[in-house]
Structures are given as C-alpha cells and as structure tokens.
Design a protein around this motif. Structure first.
Motif, PDB file in Angstrom:
ATOM      1  N   PHE A  76      68.707  40.638  36.686  1.00  0.00           N
ATOM      2  CA  PHE A  76      69.812  41.566  36.875  1.00  0.00           C
ATOM      3  C   PHE A  76      71.093  40.827  37.237  1.00  0.00           C
ATOM      4  CE2 PHE A  76      66.377  44.653  37.381  1.00  0.00           C
ATOM      5  CZ  PHE A  76      66.872  45.721  36.654  1.00  0.00           C
ATOM      6  N   PHE A  77      70.958  39.716  37.969  1.00  0.00           N
ATOM      7  CA  PHE A  77      72.115  38.942  38.422  1.00  0.00           C
ATOM      8  C   PHE A  77      71.959  37.487  37.986  1.00  0.00           C
ATOM      9  CE2 PHE A  77      71.201  42.315  41.554  1.00  0.00           C
ATOM     10  CZ  PHE A  77      72.302  43.124  41.305  1.00  0.00           C
ATOM     11  N   PRO A  78      72.239  37.202  36.706  1.00  0.00           N
ATOM     12  CA  PRO A  78      72.035  35.850  36.196  1.00  0.00           C
ATOM     13  C   PRO A  78      73.089  34.864  36.708  1.00  0.00           C
ATOM     14  CG  PRO A  78      73.040  37.222  34.519  1.00  0.00           C
ATOM     15  CD  PRO A  78      72.747  38.118  35.689  1.00  0.00           C
ATOM     16  N   SER A  79      72.752  33.604  36.599  1.00  0.00           N
ATOM     17  CA  SER A  79      73.685  32.545  36.954  1.00  0.00           C
ATOM     18  C   SER A  79      74.897  32.622  36.034  1.00  0.00           C
ATOM     19  CB  SER A  79      72.996  31.189  36.793  1.00  0.00           C
ATOM     20  OG  SER A  79      73.956  30.158  36.822  1.00  0.00           O
ATOM     21  N   PRO A  80      76.100  32.481  36.571  1.00  0.00           N
ATOM     22  CA  PRO A  80      77.285  32.491  35.702  1.00  0.00           C
ATOM     23  C   PRO A  80      77.281  31.315  34.710  1.00  0.00           C
ATOM     24  CG  PRO A  80      77.910  32.788  38.004  1.00  0.00           C
ATOM     25  CD  PRO A  80      76.453  32.438  37.978  1.00  0.00           C
ATOM     26  N   GLN A  81      76.608  30.232  35.078  1.00  0.00           N
ATOM     27  CA  GLN A  81      76.564  29.053  34.211  1.00  0.00           C
ATOM     28  C   GLN A  81      75.487  29.144  33.134  1.00  0.00           C
ATOM     29  OE1 GLN A  81      76.532  28.697  37.707  1.00  0.00           O
ATOM     30  NE2 GLN A  81      78.739  28.366  37.737  1.00  0.00           N
ATOM     31  N   ASP A  82      74.380  29.813  33.427  1.00  0.00           N
ATOM     32  CA  ASP A  82      73.257  29.885  32.490  1.00  0.00           C
ATOM     33  C   ASP A  82      72.574  31.241  32.651  1.00  0.00           C
ATOM     34  OD1 ASP A  82      70.937  29.658  30.994  1.00  0.00           O
ATOM     35  OD2 ASP A  82      70.391  27.680  31.791  1.00  0.00           O
ATOM     36  N   GLN A  83      72.821  32.133  31.701  1.00  0.00           N
ATOM     37  CA  GLN A  83      72.317  33.500  31.769  1.00  0.00           C
ATOM     38  C   GLN A  83      70.788  33.599  31.793  1.00  0.00           C
ATOM     39  OE1 GLN A  83      74.541  36.523  31.615  1.00  0.00           O
ATOM     40  NE2 GLN A  83      75.760  34.880  32.471  1.00  0.00           N
ATOM     41  N   SER A  84      70.087  32.523  31.424  1.00  0.00           N
ATOM     42  CA  SER A  84      68.627  32.549  31.423  1.00  0.00           C
ATOM     43  C   SER A  84      68.045  32.206  32.794  1.00  0.00           C
ATOM     44  CB  SER A  84      68.075  31.579  30.374  1.00  0.00           C
ATOM     45  OG  SER A  84      68.343  30.236  30.759  1.00  0.00           O
ATOM     46  N   LYS A  85      68.914  31.876  33.761  1.00  0.00           N
ATOM     47  CA  LYS A  85      68.477  31.536  35.118  1.00  0.00           C
ATOM     48  C   LYS A  85      69.072  32.529  36.115  1.00  0.00           C
ATOM     49  CE  LYS A  85      68.053  26.632  34.218  1.00  0.00           C
ATOM     50  NZ  LYS A  85      68.512  25.293  34.579  1.00  0.00           N
ATOM     51  N   PRO A  86      68.400  32.682  37.257  1.00  0.00           N
ATOM     52  CA  PRO A  86      68.958  33.596  38.266  1.00  0.00           C
ATOM     53  C   PRO A  86      70.134  32.969  38.998  1.00  0.00           C
ATOM     54  CG  PRO A  86      67.011  32.553  39.130  1.00  0.00           C
ATOM     55  CD  PRO A  86      67.130  32.106  37.699  1.00  0.00           C
ATOM     56  N   ARG A  87      70.962  33.799  39.545  1.00  0.00           N
ATOM     57  CA  ARG A  87      72.044  33.338  40.417  1.00  0.00           C
ATOM     58  C   ARG A  87      71.372  32.697  41.630  1.00  0.00           C
ATOM     59  NH1 ARG A  87      77.349  34.548  41.866  1.00  0.00           N
ATOM     60  NH2 ARG A  87      77.632  35.832  40.039  1.00  0.00           N
ATOM     61  N   ASP A  88      71.891  31.590  42.118  1.00  0.00           N
ATOM     62  CA  ASP A  88      71.254  30.959  43.275  1.00  0.00           C
ATOM     63  C   ASP A  88      71.995  31.239  44.573  1.00  0.00           C
ATOM     64  OD1 ASP A  88      73.412  29.352  42.769  1.00  0.00           O
ATOM     65  OD2 ASP A  88      72.323  27.460  42.862  1.00  0.00           O
ATOM     66  N   ASN A  89      73.255  31.639  44.483  1.00  0.00           N
ATOM     67  CA  ASN A  89      73.999  32.031  45.675  1.00  0.00           C
ATOM     68  C   ASN A  89      75.300  32.688  45.248  1.00  0.00           C
ATOM     69  OD1 ASN A  89      76.414  30.198  45.785  1.00  0.00           O
ATOM     70  ND2 ASN A  89      74.819  28.632  45.745  1.00  0.00           N
ATOM     71  N   MET A  90      76.058  33.096  46.223  1.00  0.00           N
ATOM     72  CA  MET A  90      77.375  33.683  45.947  1.00  0.00           C
ATOM     73  C   MET A  90      78.354  33.249  47.037  1.00  0.00           C
ATOM     74  SD  MET A  90      76.634  37.680  46.706  1.00  0.00           S
ATOM     75  CE  MET A  90      76.344  38.237  48.376  1.00  0.00           C
ATOM     76  N   ARG A  91      78.218  32.002  47.483  1.00  0.00           N
ATOM     77  CA  ARG A  91      79.011  31.510  48.619  1.00  0.00           C
ATOM     78  C   ARG A  91      80.512  31.702  48.452  1.00  0.00           C
ATOM     79  NH1 ARG A  91      75.975  26.636  48.330  1.00  0.00           N
ATOM     80  NH2 ARG A  91      73.990  27.201  49.207  1.00  0.00           N
ATOM     81  N   LYS A  92      81.051  31.239  47.328  1.00  0.00           N
ATOM     82  CA  LYS A  92      82.500  31.297  47.124  1.00  0.00           C
ATOM     83  C   LYS A  92      82.997  32.753  47.109  1.00  0.00           C
ATOM     84  CE  LYS A  92      86.188  29.626  44.174  1.00  0.00           C
ATOM     85  NZ  LYS A  92      86.541  28.901  42.941  1.00  0.00           N
ATOM     86  N   ALA A  93      82.313  33.601  46.348  1.00  0.00           N
ATOM     87  CA  ALA A  93      82.726  35.007  46.280  1.00  0.00           C
ATOM     88  C   ALA A  93      82.561  35.684  47.636  1.00  0.00           C
ATOM     89  CB  ALA A  93      81.907  35.743  45.226  1.00  0.00           C
ATOM     90  N   TRP A  94      81.471  35.377  48.336  1.00  0.00           N
ATOM     91  CA  TRP A  94      81.231  35.960  49.657  1.00  0.00           C
ATOM     92  C   TRP A  94      82.353  35.568  50.618  1.00  0.00           C
ATOM     93  CZ3 TRP A  94      78.202  39.678  51.448  1.00  0.00           C
ATOM     94  CH2 TRP A  94      78.103  39.828  52.829  1.00  0.00           C
ATOM     95  N   ARG A  95      82.729  34.288  50.588  1.00  0.00           N
ATOM     96  CA  ARG A  95      83.795  33.798  51.468  1.00  0.00           C
ATOM     97  C   ARG A  95      85.110  34.534  51.168  1.00  0.00           C
ATOM     98  NH1 ARG A  95      82.711  28.725  51.169  1.00  0.00           N
ATOM     99  NH2 ARG A  95      83.904  28.335  49.280  1.00  0.00           N
ATOM    100  N   THR A  96      85.402  34.737  49.880  1.00  0.00           N
ATOM    101  CA  THR A  96      86.620  35.448  49.493  1.00  0.00           C
ATOM    102  C   THR A  96      86.611  36.877  50.023  1.00  0.00           C
ATOM    103  OG1 THR A  96      86.841  34.132  47.476  1.00  0.00           O
ATOM    104  CG2 THR A  96      87.995  36.250  47.519  1.00  0.00           C
TER     105      THR A  96
END
Length: 173
Positions: A76-96
């Motif tokens: 549901f929430f793929p990695s922005p770099q590789d859609q076949s992998k899951p997102r591993d974090n959202m540090r930058k967006a969370w900080r913003t």
C-alpha cells in the motif's frame, strides 16, 4: 497540515491516518500488503509481529475506503525509489509535518499511543486495547494508555457524589 510535501504523494498523510486509526506499528504500516487486508480486517503474519503471533486488527469503514483508494501492488505504501519494495521510513516528511505543526517532539510511534489513549477515553478496557494493539500482556498495554487529568475529573466527581449521598454533606468553613 502536510504543506511542504510533494502534493502528488498521499503516502505520508495516509500512513499517518492508518497508524492513528488502527494502532499499527510504523513498520507494519509501511510494509502493509494487499493480501494482509481482508474487507474490514488487517491480518499481519507472525513473521512481521513482535509477538510472533498473527496480528488481527479490525479496520473502520473510513480506513478501509482510504486503503481501497490506494494501489497496492504489492504494498500500500511502496518505496518512492522502488515501487516493488515497501517504504522503510518517512523521517524527512515526518520532520517537515511536525515542525510545521510545532510538535517536533512527536515520533511516528506516538500515533500508537494516541490510538490507545483515545480508545481508553471512549471506555475501552486495557484488555480490549491490548487486543487491538496485539499485545501479549496488559502490562505492556498500560504503558500506552495516557489519561489527561481532565479526563479523570468525572471519576473524582462521581466518587464525591456517591460519598456525599452516603455520608451526607458537610461543608467546612
């Protein structure tokens, strides 16, 4: 609330919403797969759970519709770099997000505490909350439930009312 993020991406707001309304751990939310969501239930396999047991979490209609609106192939929430992998974090967006909201002390895991505390305010027992958080023991759950002092006032007032009815009223002067 999410100004400063890529407007084409709903990932971070949707992840935040999913965690706040289901109590999912951040890692379970980031790695949520299509085959783990069945209608109104999320079933997380034992290998993805701290307890090594199946995690079964009911999902509200609102969250279900939110997830259905997303493409889940396979995450549901793929990695922005590789859609076949899951997102591993959202540090930058969370900080913003947290800096703009002036809550930069807050961490993604705090959404799990928020979920538990809101359920307690609605009257759910620690045992019920623990079940929703997939805890093995209620001693773990007690660390998640945070009561505001004003949420406790009705209990104090109720105790005082019962005391006055039984003992009588006597105002000190």
């Amino acid at each position: 609330a999410c100004a400063g993020l890529d407007p084409r991406s709903r990932d971070v707001p949707d992840i935040i919403q999913a965690m706040a309304l289901t109590g999912l751990r951040p890692g379970n939310a980031y790695q949520l797969q299509e085959d783990e969501v069945e209608e109104d239930i999320i079933r997380i396999p034992p290998q993805k759970m701290k307890s090594s047991r199946w995690g079964v979490i009911p999902v509200s209609g609102y969250v279900r519709l939110s997830l259905q609106a997303r493409t889940a192939a396979p995450y549901f929430f793929p990695s922005p770099q590789d859609q076949s992998k899951p997102r591993d974090n959202m540090r930058k967006a969370w900080r913003t997000i947290t800096q703009k909201a002036d809550i930069d002390w807050m961490q993604p895991y705090d959404l799990r505490h928020f979920f538990a505390s809101q359920l307690a305010k609605q009257g759910a027992t620690e045992q019920q909350i623990g079940r929703l958080l997939c805890h093995v023991s209620t001693s773990v759950t007690s660390r998640y439930v945070h009561q505001d002092i004003e949420d406790l006032r009705p209990f104090v007032e109720e105790l005082s009312d019962r005391f006055q009815k039984r003992v009588g009223t006597h105002v000190l002067s």
